[in-house]
Structures are given as C-alpha cells and as structure tokens.
Design a protein around this motif. Structure first.
Motif, PDB file in Angstrom:
ATOM      1  N   LYS A 141       0.853  -1.189   0.000  1.00 16.84           N
ATOM      2  CA  LYS A 141       0.000   0.000   0.000  1.00 16.84           C
ATOM      3  C   LYS A 141       0.887   1.237   0.000  1.00 16.84           C
ATOM      4  O   LYS A 141       1.779   1.367   0.841  1.00 16.84           O
ATOM      5  CB  LYS A 141      -0.919   0.014   1.217  1.00 16.84           C
ATOM      6  N   TYR A 200      -4.870  -8.404   4.972  1.00 20.50           N
ATOM      7  CA  TYR A 200      -6.314  -8.230   4.876  1.00 20.50           C
ATOM      8  C   TYR A 200      -6.967  -9.584   4.631  1.00 20.50           C
ATOM      9  O   TYR A 200      -6.320 -10.547   4.196  1.00 20.50           O
ATOM     10  CB  TYR A 200      -6.671  -7.256   3.749  1.00 20.50           C
ATOM     11  N   GLU A 240     -13.204  -7.540   0.620  1.00 22.26           N
ATOM     12  CA  GLU A 240     -11.976  -7.403   1.390  1.00 22.26           C
ATOM     13  C   GLU A 240     -12.238  -6.574   2.641  1.00 22.26           C
ATOM     14  O   GLU A 240     -13.075  -5.667   2.632  1.00 22.26           O
ATOM     15  CB  GLU A 240     -10.882  -6.714   0.556  1.00 22.26           C
ATOM     16  N   THR A 241     -11.508  -6.897   3.689  1.00 21.65           N
ATOM     17  CA  THR A 241     -11.499  -6.085   4.900  1.00 21.65           C
ATOM     18  C   THR A 241     -10.179  -6.295   5.623  1.00 21.65           C
ATOM     19  O   THR A 241      -9.653  -7.416   5.648  1.00 21.65           O
ATOM     20  CB  THR A 241     -12.676  -6.435   5.834  1.00 21.65           C
ATOM     21  N   GLN A 270     -15.113  -3.781   1.771  1.00 20.89           N
ATOM     22  CA  GLN A 270     -15.111  -3.175   0.451  1.00 20.89           C
ATOM     23  C   GLN A 270     -14.939  -4.236  -0.628  1.00 20.89           C
ATOM     24  O   GLN A 270     -14.433  -5.337  -0.367  1.00 20.89           O
ATOM     25  CB  GLN A 270     -13.965  -2.155   0.317  1.00 20.89           C
ATOM     26  N   ARG A 304     -11.589  -0.735  -2.919  1.00 29.30           N
ATOM     27  CA  ARG A 304     -10.330  -0.627  -2.173  1.00 29.30           C
ATOM     28  C   ARG A 304      -9.250   0.034  -3.020  1.00 29.30           C
ATOM     29  O   ARG A 304      -8.485   0.872  -2.525  1.00 29.30           O
ATOM     30  CB  ARG A 304      -9.902  -2.023  -1.718  1.00 29.30           C
ATOM     31  N   SER A 324      -9.806   3.694  -3.124  1.00 32.07           N
ATOM     32  CA  SER A 324      -9.440   4.311  -1.851  1.00 32.07           C
ATOM     33  C   SER A 324      -7.926   4.426  -1.705  1.00 32.07           C
ATOM     34  O   SER A 324      -7.411   5.455  -1.236  1.00 32.07           O
ATOM     35  CB  SER A 324     -10.021   3.491  -0.698  1.00 32.07           C
ATOM     36  N   ASP A 325      -7.175   3.393  -2.106  1.00 34.18           N
ATOM     37  CA  ASP A 325      -5.714   3.441  -2.015  1.00 34.18           C
ATOM     38  C   ASP A 325      -5.141   4.508  -2.934  1.00 34.18           C
ATOM     39  O   ASP A 325      -4.198   5.225  -2.565  1.00 34.18           O
ATOM     40  CB  ASP A 325      -5.119   2.075  -2.367  1.00 34.18           C
TER      41      ASP A 325
END
Length: 581
Positions: A200, A211, A237-238, A263, A268, A271-272
């Motif tokens: 990330k 995750y 995913e979480t 998500q 995801r 968001s990243d």
C-alpha cells in the motif's frame, strides 16, 4: 443507507437477576480415548498477523450437525471424517466411526498438508448434504444420505472444485455455506476467506497490509442433468477481524461484522489511489492558551462529575510534592509551584474546602491533579465565573452517572468501531448497517437448522442474542430480532481472559466457556429464584447456577466444543468427552 437499530425485547430482560452461584453438584463426564489425533495445523512463521492468529486460534475442530445436535464430527491426522455419536435417551456414548476419507491425491500433494495450509472446515447445509473446505484450495460436496436414520450410511463425494480458479492463494477457511432452492434449482452458496498481503502506497512511504480476502461463490444444480456448476459471484476485502459472517435466506445478501470497512476490490483500489495522491497533512494547530488572573499562562485542563471538579496541570518532570502549595476557600483556589502561580482565581460556584485534595501523578504532562468538592451537586458550564475567550471547556462525561461502578470491559476497545453490514449481490453494494460500538461480538451460535447463525452482543451486563429477519415479499427490507437474553453474561465473559471457545445450547438453557487447557465453565441463567430470597422492599431475587468442570491435563489442549440439550461434547488432543449437564 438505512441504519438498523437493535431493539431489545424487555420481556426477555430479568432486572432482578443477582448473579451466578457456584454449584458443587458433580457433572458426569464420559471419556473416550482417540485412536488417531485430530488434525491441528499451526500457523507458519510467515503467518504472524492478527488475522492469522484469529483464523488458527479460534478454529473449532469439532463440527456440530444442526439437524442431529447430539452428533459431532472431527477430522483426524489421517484425513478421516470421524462421527461421534451420543444417545440422549440412555445417556451413553455410541462410539466413533469413520464416515468418509478425504482423498486429495489428485491435487498432487500426497497425504501431507504444506506448511501454512489452513485447517479443515466442515458445514452441514441440509439433512443430506455436507460441504468440506480442505484448508488448501478446494471445496468438497458430499452426499451423506439420511443422517437421521439409524445404522451406517454411505457417504459419497458429489463434486470437488477449487475455491477460486483465478486465484493463486493457497489456504482457505469456510465461513458459511447455505442450501436454497431457487426457481426449482438447488443452489449452494459458499463463503471462504484467505488472509492475504498487499503493498500500500502512502504519501510518504510504502507499507504492507494484511487483509481478509473473501470469496463468495455458488454451486448450482442443473434440473435436467443433475450436474453441479460452480461460479464465483463476488470478492470482498477487509483489513479487520471477521466477527460474524452469514448468508441471509435465499443468499442474495451477505451479512458481515468487522471492526474495519468491508469493500470490494475495486472500491479498495480507488481508496488506495486517493490516499496515495492526498497531500501531506499539515501539523495540527496549536491550541489557544488560557490566561488566568495573574496574566501567566496556565497549562491545565479540567473535567467534572456531579460531585467534583478535577484540574490537571503540566509540571516539570523533576518536580516533587514539596514544591507545590494548594490553598482553597469556599469560592477561591490558588495553586503554586515554588514561586510561580499556576492558577489563582474565583470559581464558577461554591466549594466544600474541607474535601479538597491534590496528588502528584506520573511525571510529565498533567502530573498534578487537584480535586475540588462541589458544595451543590450540579453541572458547571465553565470553570471561572467570567471565562475568557479561548478557555478550555470541560471534557464530556464518559458515562451519565459516575456514581455507578464502571469496569474496564465497559469502556470497550480503544479506536474500535464495530459495524455489521448487509452486502446485497444484485445491487453490488452495502444496503444496511448496524453500528455495534466499540465492544466486539461475544460469540455466534446456530440455534435452528437451516437458519442463519445468531450473534451475541453486549447489552449492559447481559448478552443479547439476535437473529436475522428476512421477508421474501420485501427483499429490500432487512433487520434483526431479539431472540434471547443471557443474564449477566456480558460481565462473565469479559472476566474470563483465558477463554478459547464460547458456545450456547440451542434453547439457550446454558452457555459454556472453554479455556485452552483443563477448564470448562457452564452457566445456567434460568436456574431458580434463590429459595424465595428477595431484596428489602423489592421483588424476589433470581440466581443462576455455575458449574466448573476440570479436565485431566494429560488429555492435552482443548481443540473444539459442540453443545446440545443436556450434553456438551469436547474434543482434546487425546480424548473425546461428553459432559452430561
């Protein structure tokens, strides 16, 4: 997005419950030696994250049959599925037998799991079907025959398929499986999880994140040929713990509880990318300085209860108690450190100067605390009568009444926000949310065959059990109903720091806590009325019963538990135990 409330059924709450009384009545224990040990895989040295610990540490190796609650199963090191029978009529164990041997030589792995593989997961989805996840890459669908009929039934494998054809992951745990008949077709919905790791990119650095990768898939049977086809429906995913995971009836939606956001992979990635290009946050603004009457800067903060006012000061790290002087009258306070005045002035309301105390706490910031007793119990809107602009307001009270006792478990987990969400597959998004606060779920349990699992939450000192509500005529509506109450069990479980498993009886007559070694604690919330005892000028008192069962340490670690009416089945490394409660 609709927010679903947890509405407590007050008829299930017992306001006169007065705790559990330890019972010294003996609990009969039927012990059977195990010829071949249960298969118990441990995490690899590379599997060090909290998610790995939860997947391996919380795994229950004893699988209950919801349609035959007195029958349990486990898988041994020979990869044999063992059936453990108990006769509730005679109160005797009927022994163990092999019902199926898992053969996975066609995967090229021989008879050995590779380091890092997960443990087996078994789920009974109907009176005739059973799903096994081998902990590596595959699902196995078995036809068990009618398990309610006496005698030995031949178990046969119907099909085997990889969890995800396109995934390179190895090691899966089966969270839920469900059989539905949709448009005259049998449909089996499956959800498996794998702890994965990815890079990330942040604004200043690149980090690795563990995750939980969830794969939602389905088997569908063709009415014409009877063949089963497999397809992956959705991935989720979480980064948080998976506290609850269950399909709703008809499996159009999935219910997940976690302490982090759930998500899709696309959400995801968006968001990243947004976090990677976000500007570097500026330093936080310097808080305004409070001025006291003598013009010096006052480095303090104050809080209050209905009875007291607490003022905390920043002091030098080398300060001692002899360096301070605190003087107080009914409406005036002065605090000095050597020749420096830290605080002086008249307060908002009158004080009881006889109960003024001060303590020098830990060295450093806020090391000096002055406690002032209010003359009248009331809430002060400010500390000083005419507080200047920039004065610090009192911090909000943590609970409405600080006279009530508060335990550490009442505060929940720091920086935790547990949510339960409903992800609808046709819409491809989350449609409903339940905010559960900072306290994680206490446990989950299957109360009725064919129904989604119930989950337990903390409600005051009690544990409340909830079941999903689903109306086929109104699929866009969803909620939960209050199914039962375990009195004072919220506090009981919080006090058991060595607990490994928590399980309750299907009719909620008792709840059991298993430790890793030796001890099983059984709690009966609805025991008796304490022999007619009652509080002064009050109703009769209700008291529960507690049993403590000690297991021989030579039997090894407790690896699993299942519950039924009047019996608890426990499997250890070397024995199978039936506790006749």
């Amino acid at each position: 997005m609709p927010v679903v409330e947890l509405c407590v059924d007050r008829s299930l709450v017992c306001p006169n419950f007065d705790g559990y009384k330890l019972s010294f009545d003996p609990v009969p224990v039927l012990e059977q030696q195990i010829e071949c040990e249960p298969l118990h895989l441990l995490p690899h040295q590379d599997q060090y994250s909290l998610l790995h610990v939860e997947v391996f540490g919380r795994h229950n190796h004893l699988f209950a049959d919801p349609w035959q609650r007195h029958c349990s199963y486990y898988i041994n090191v020979r990869h044999q599925l063992m059936q453990c029978l108990y006769d509730p009529q005679s109160g005797h164990s009927l022994g163990q037998r092999v019902v199926y041997t898992i053969d996975y030589r066609d995967q090229g792995d021989g008879y050995q799991h590779l380091s890092g593989d997960y443990n087996y997961s078994v789920s009974f989805i109907s009176e005739r079907f059973c799903v096994i996840c081998d902990g590596m890459t595959s699902y196995h669908l078995l036809d068990t025959g009618d398990r309610s009929r006496p005698g030995q039934q031949a178990w046969e494998r119907i099909t085997r398929t990889p969890v995800n054809h396109t995934s390179e992951y190895r090691g899966f745990v089966l969270y839920d499986a469900r059989l539905d008949v949709v448009q005259e077709r049998k449909q089996i919905s499956l959800l498996a999880g794998h702890v994965a790791r990815r890079d990330k990119s942040l604004a200043r650095e690149r980090v690795q994140v563990h995750y939980m990768d969830l794969t939602w898939a389905r088997w569908t049977q063709s009415p014409a040929s009877g063949e089963w086809s497999y397809s992956v429906c959705q991935r989720l995913e979480t980064t948080g713990s998976v506290l609850y995971c269950a399909f709703e009836p008809r499996a159009e939606s999935l219910i997940i509880a976690s302490n982090r956001e759930v998500q899709t992979p696309e959400q995801r990635r968006e968001s990243d990318e947004a976090e990677a290009v976000a500007p570097t946050p500026a330093d936080p603004p310097v808080p305004p300085v409070v001025q006291v009457q003598n013009g010096d800067q006052a480095h303090y903060r104050w809080t209050q209860t209905t009875e007291n006012v607490h003022i905390r000061f920043e002091v030098p790290t080398n300060a001692s108690k002899d360096d301070f002087n605190v003087s107080c009258t009914s409406n005036f306070v002065e605090v000095k450190h050597l020749d420096e005045v830290l605080f002086t002035g008249q307060l908002y309301a009158r004080l009881n100067e006889d109960f003024t105390t001060w303590t020098l706490e830990a060295e450093g910031l806020e090391g000096l605390e002055v406690t002032l007793s209010k003359d009248v119990r009331e809430h002060w809107p400010r500390l000083l009568p005419q507080e200047e602009d920039g004065g610090e307001a009192a911090a909000p009270l943590p609970i409405p009444n600080l006279e009530d006792p508060i335990e550490e478990c009442d505060l929940g987990l720091a920086d935790e926000d547990v949510k339960m969400v409903r992800f609808n597959l046709p819409k491809g998004c989350i449609t409903h949310t339940i905010f559960l606060g900072s306290n994680p779920l206490l446990f989950t349990a299957t109360l009725r065959p064919g129904f989604p699992a119930a989950f337990a939450t903390r409600q005051g000192v009690d544990a409340s059990l909830w079941l999903q509500k689903y109306q086929p005529s109104r699929p866009d509506e969803w909620g939960v109903r209050h199914e039962g109450q375990l009195h004072a069990f919220g506090y009981v479980q919080a006090s058991k720091e060595m607990r490994k498993y928590t399980a309750c009886c299907p009719d909620l007559e008792y709840v059991a806590i298993c430790e890793t070694f030796r001890h099983v604690l059984v709690y009966w919330p609805r025991h008796d009325s304490a022999g007619g005892l009652r509080k002064r000028n009050g109703p009769p008192v209700t008291v529960g019963k507690q049993n403590l069962i000690t297991i021989d340490h030579r039997l090894g670690e407790i690896l699993g538990i299942s519950t039924a009416n009047n019996v608890i089945t426990v499997i250890t490394k070397r024995a199978l135990l039936h506790l006749q409660v």
